[in-house]
Motif scaffolding. Structure first.
Motif, PDB file in Angstrom:
ATOM      1  N   ILE B 209      57.199 -80.804 -35.630  1.00 21.72           N
ATOM      2  CA  ILE B 209      56.838 -80.951 -34.302  1.00 21.72           C
ATOM      3  C   ILE B 209      56.038 -79.533 -34.087  1.00 21.72           C
ATOM      4  O   ILE B 209      56.264 -78.383 -34.146  1.00 21.72           O
ATOM      5  N   ASP B 210      54.386 -79.667 -33.997  1.00 30.32           N
ATOM      6  CA  ASP B 210      53.520 -78.600 -33.776  1.00 30.32           C
ATOM      7  C   ASP B 210      53.840 -78.205 -32.241  1.00 30.32           C
ATOM      8  O   ASP B 210      53.694 -78.991 -31.186  1.00 30.32           O
ATOM      9  N   ILE B 211      54.511 -77.077 -31.877  1.00 32.80           N
ATOM     10  CA  ILE B 211      54.765 -76.821 -30.644  1.00 32.80           C
ATOM     11  C   ILE B 211      53.739 -75.802 -30.257  1.00 32.80           C
ATOM     12  O   ILE B 211      53.594 -75.441 -29.174  1.00 32.80           O
ATOM     13  N   ASP B 212      52.518 -75.626 -30.837  1.00 39.31           N
ATOM     14  CA  ASP B 212      51.406 -75.131 -30.203  1.00 39.31           C
ATOM     15  C   ASP B 212      51.500 -73.720 -30.028  1.00 39.31           C
ATOM     16  O   ASP B 212      51.021 -73.092 -28.916  1.00 39.31           O
ATOM     17  N   GLU B 213      52.347 -72.946 -30.866  1.00 39.77           N
ATOM     18  CA  GLU B 213      52.461 -71.561 -30.813  1.00 39.77           C
ATOM     19  C   GLU B 213      52.127 -70.973 -32.087  1.00 39.77           C
ATOM     20  O   GLU B 213      52.175 -71.610 -33.317  1.00 39.77           O
ATOM     21  N   MET B 214      51.713 -69.693 -32.108  1.00 40.47           N
ATOM     22  CA  MET B 214      51.676 -68.836 -33.194  1.00 40.47           C
ATOM     23  C   MET B 214      52.546 -67.680 -33.428  1.00 40.47           C
ATOM     24  O   MET B 214      53.108 -67.259 -32.705  1.00 40.47           O
ATOM     25  N   GLU B 215      52.581 -67.329 -34.800  1.00 38.10           N
ATOM     26  CA  GLU B 215      53.318 -66.293 -35.190  1.00 38.10           C
ATOM     27  C   GLU B 215      52.799 -65.098 -34.370  1.00 38.10           C
ATOM     28  O   GLU B 215      51.559 -64.904 -34.081  1.00 38.10           O
ATOM     29  N   GLN B 216      53.759 -64.196 -34.060  1.00 37.83           N
ATOM     30  CA  GLN B 216      53.154 -62.953 -33.480  1.00 37.83           C
ATOM     31  C   GLN B 216      53.844 -61.730 -34.251  1.00 37.83           C
ATOM     32  O   GLN B 216      54.422 -61.602 -35.112  1.00 37.83           O
ATOM     33  N   ASP B 217      52.946 -60.703 -34.087  1.00 39.48           N
ATOM     34  CA  ASP B 217      53.125 -59.486 -34.849  1.00 39.48           C
ATOM     35  C   ASP B 217      53.242 -59.280 -36.333  1.00 39.48           C
ATOM     36  O   ASP B 217      54.012 -58.835 -36.766  1.00 39.48           O
ATOM     37  N   VAL B 218      52.256 -60.253 -36.898  1.00 37.57           N
ATOM     38  CA  VAL B 218      52.185 -60.152 -38.279  1.00 37.57           C
ATOM     39  C   VAL B 218      50.921 -59.612 -38.694  1.00 37.57           C
ATOM     40  O   VAL B 218      50.046 -59.722 -38.005  1.00 37.57           O
ATOM     41  N   PRO B 219      51.051 -58.786 -39.695  1.00 31.95           N
ATOM     42  CA  PRO B 219      49.741 -57.994 -40.155  1.00 31.95           C
ATOM     43  C   PRO B 219      48.794 -59.034 -40.943  1.00 31.95           C
ATOM     44  O   PRO B 219      47.861 -58.479 -41.799  1.00 31.95           O
ATOM     45  N   HIS B 220      48.357 -60.104 -40.515  1.00 34.44           N
ATOM     46  CA  HIS B 220      47.209 -60.916 -41.090  1.00 34.44           C
ATOM     47  C   HIS B 220      47.229 -62.075 -40.074  1.00 34.44           C
ATOM     48  O   HIS B 220      47.977 -62.182 -39.095  1.00 34.44           O
ATOM     49  N   ARG B 221      46.368 -62.926 -40.436  1.00 36.64           N
ATOM     50  CA  ARG B 221      46.277 -63.942 -39.555  1.00 36.64           C
ATOM     51  C   ARG B 221      47.652 -64.839 -39.412  1.00 36.64           C
ATOM     52  O   ARG B 221      48.386 -65.241 -40.319  1.00 36.64           O
ATOM     53  N   PRO B 222      47.857 -65.067 -38.175  1.00 35.58           N
ATOM     54  CA  PRO B 222      49.035 -65.696 -37.631  1.00 35.58           C
ATOM     55  C   PRO B 222      48.982 -67.196 -38.029  1.00 35.58           C
ATOM     56  O   PRO B 222      48.043 -67.811 -38.040  1.00 35.58           O
ATOM     57  N   GLY B 223      50.250 -67.833 -38.304  1.00 41.27           N
ATOM     58  CA  GLY B 223      50.465 -69.140 -38.769  1.00 41.27           C
ATOM     59  C   GLY B 223      50.788 -69.992 -37.664  1.00 41.27           C
ATOM     60  O   GLY B 223      51.385 -69.335 -36.610  1.00 41.27           O
TER      61      GLY B 223
END
Lengths: 245, 245
Positions: B209-223
């Motif tokens: 399920i795509d919950i329409d949130e992104m990774e936080q605090d990652v040192p690169h483009r968030p997934g």
DNA sequence: GCAAAAGTGTTGTCCTTACACCCATGC
DNA sequence: GCATGGGTGTAAGGACAACACTTTTGC
């Protein structure tokens, strides 16, 4: 290595502690039960007796026995097999342990269930005590203890395993026709398979040895007989990786 | 149903027989041992303590306990988990029973091994007795008893099961990225997988399920973050039939 | 602007499936 | 000669494996 007095005493002390600990544990009888499958008249069958316990009023029971004090679990299962079928070079694998406190009416008994596969025709039932007989798996009704549940678990286990490993050949004679093999798979999996695709599948695996013999005494065109190439299979066991659910 | 005197007595007689039979059996202590897997720093880890037994000189040991007289085996395993991790809604499954007479130095003890999967971050280790800690599975050396063998068996079991059932999600947070999921599979299976094919595979299953949130605090483009759709999976469990070995 | 990982399509190969006809044997 | 099962090939579709470039973000 020769031990000097001090470490030996220390070790002995530690052993005494360990032994005391184990002796303080509650204990319970442990048995093995064997679900022995065979294949006959195109039906999967299981070897059962009538229960000893009057309480069960002649209901069917698995072959089982208590595990002796210094006996490996596997060996206990092999012993049961040997006693009942006279054979000891039989396929046998542990499936699951059943330990519900109420599963035996006489008190708690934990049982380790084993699944075993053998060719009915190669194994004379030596001992007909307790009406030892083959029963079609499909028509089993109530059984003694939780033995129906155990049979069901082993049957499900077999259905899964036979698709991934060449267990089925343990249920057939050394020499078998492709028809017999297909009947076995159809009976165990409860499906019907396309004959041409089935044959192609086994042909492409290249694990059947054509022994250049034909079926005898069949009322139709005889089929070729094969043996399973266990050596080749063991050598080339595939390491499969995939995700599939 | 009210019983009249005669059948009741007969039943009681039968029960006495059954009880006497069970009491005549040799008895042995039975334990459960839990192989509790977690996933952290892209490594599969297992929860272990240092053995109580001096004999083992601080070697690592599984979490286990004796099975109480009227306790279901599964419940004993859940109890161990609860005591050590504080959680009781955890994945748990029986794997195999180990019963070699020499596996415990203090005398024969049969143990039923359970495999359990949990998300390390969701579970504070409540009790740090015996140096309860997570240990990378890949670098385990000698352990107490036959516990290394038990871990190996559970690890093999996990490798197989994770390919056929969505167990892996129990090791991840509720919300996870595809990268985390792939890392998990790569770590457990010990292979490297093609990123595009991996994503396509899960996309085609349509169970995330795509919950329409992104990774936080990652040192690169968030997934993107996903949840696993357990309901849909349970509804559409496939019945696969095939022969593959 | 650079490092690091996210995201995305196409192609060839292989495996699976569906399907129909002739053949050898016993009776 | 007929009934019974043995034996065989092909074509279409689906799954899997191999492979490279652009995008987004943090720093």
């Amino acid at each position: 290595m020769k031990k000097n007095a001090v470490p030996a005493t220390h070790e002995q002390q530690q052993m005494r502690e360990a032994t005391a600990l184990v002796q303080s544990y509650p204990k319970v009888p442990v048995t093995v039960d064997c679900v022995i499958f065979g294949f006959e008249e195109n039906k999967l069958k299981v070897l059962l007796i009538k229960s000893d316990l009057e309480l069960f009023n002649g209901r069917l029971s698995l072959l089982g026995d208590i595990v002796q004090s210094n006996e490996e679990l596997d060996n206990a299962a092999y012993r049961v097999l040997k006693e009942r079928t006279g054979m000891n070079d039989v396929f046998l694998e542990q499936v699951r342990t059943f330990g519900s406190p109420k599963r035996h009416p006489g008190g708690r008994v934990i049982t380790v269930a084993y699944c075993s596969l053998l060719n009915i025709n190669h194994h004379e039932l030596k001992i007909l005590d307790n009406e030892l007989h083959w029963h079609p798996v499909a028509s089993l009704k109530e059984m003694a203890f939780d033995h129906k549940e155990i049979v069901d678990a082993c049957y499900a286990w077999l259905q899964k395993r036979i698709q991934e490993h060449p267990l089925g050949f343990n249920l057939l004679p050394d020499k078998f026709s492709l028809r017999e093999l297909q009947n076995l798979y159809e009976a165990i999996l409860g499906v019907s398979l396309d004959r041409r695709n089935f044959r192609k599948k086994f042909a492409s695996m290249d694990l059947l040895i054509d022994i250049d013999e034909m079926e005898q005494d069949v009322p139709h065109r005889p089929g070729k007989l094969y043996k399973f190439n266990f050596e080749k299979y063991e050598k080339n066991k595939r390491k499969w990786v995939g995700i599939d659910f």
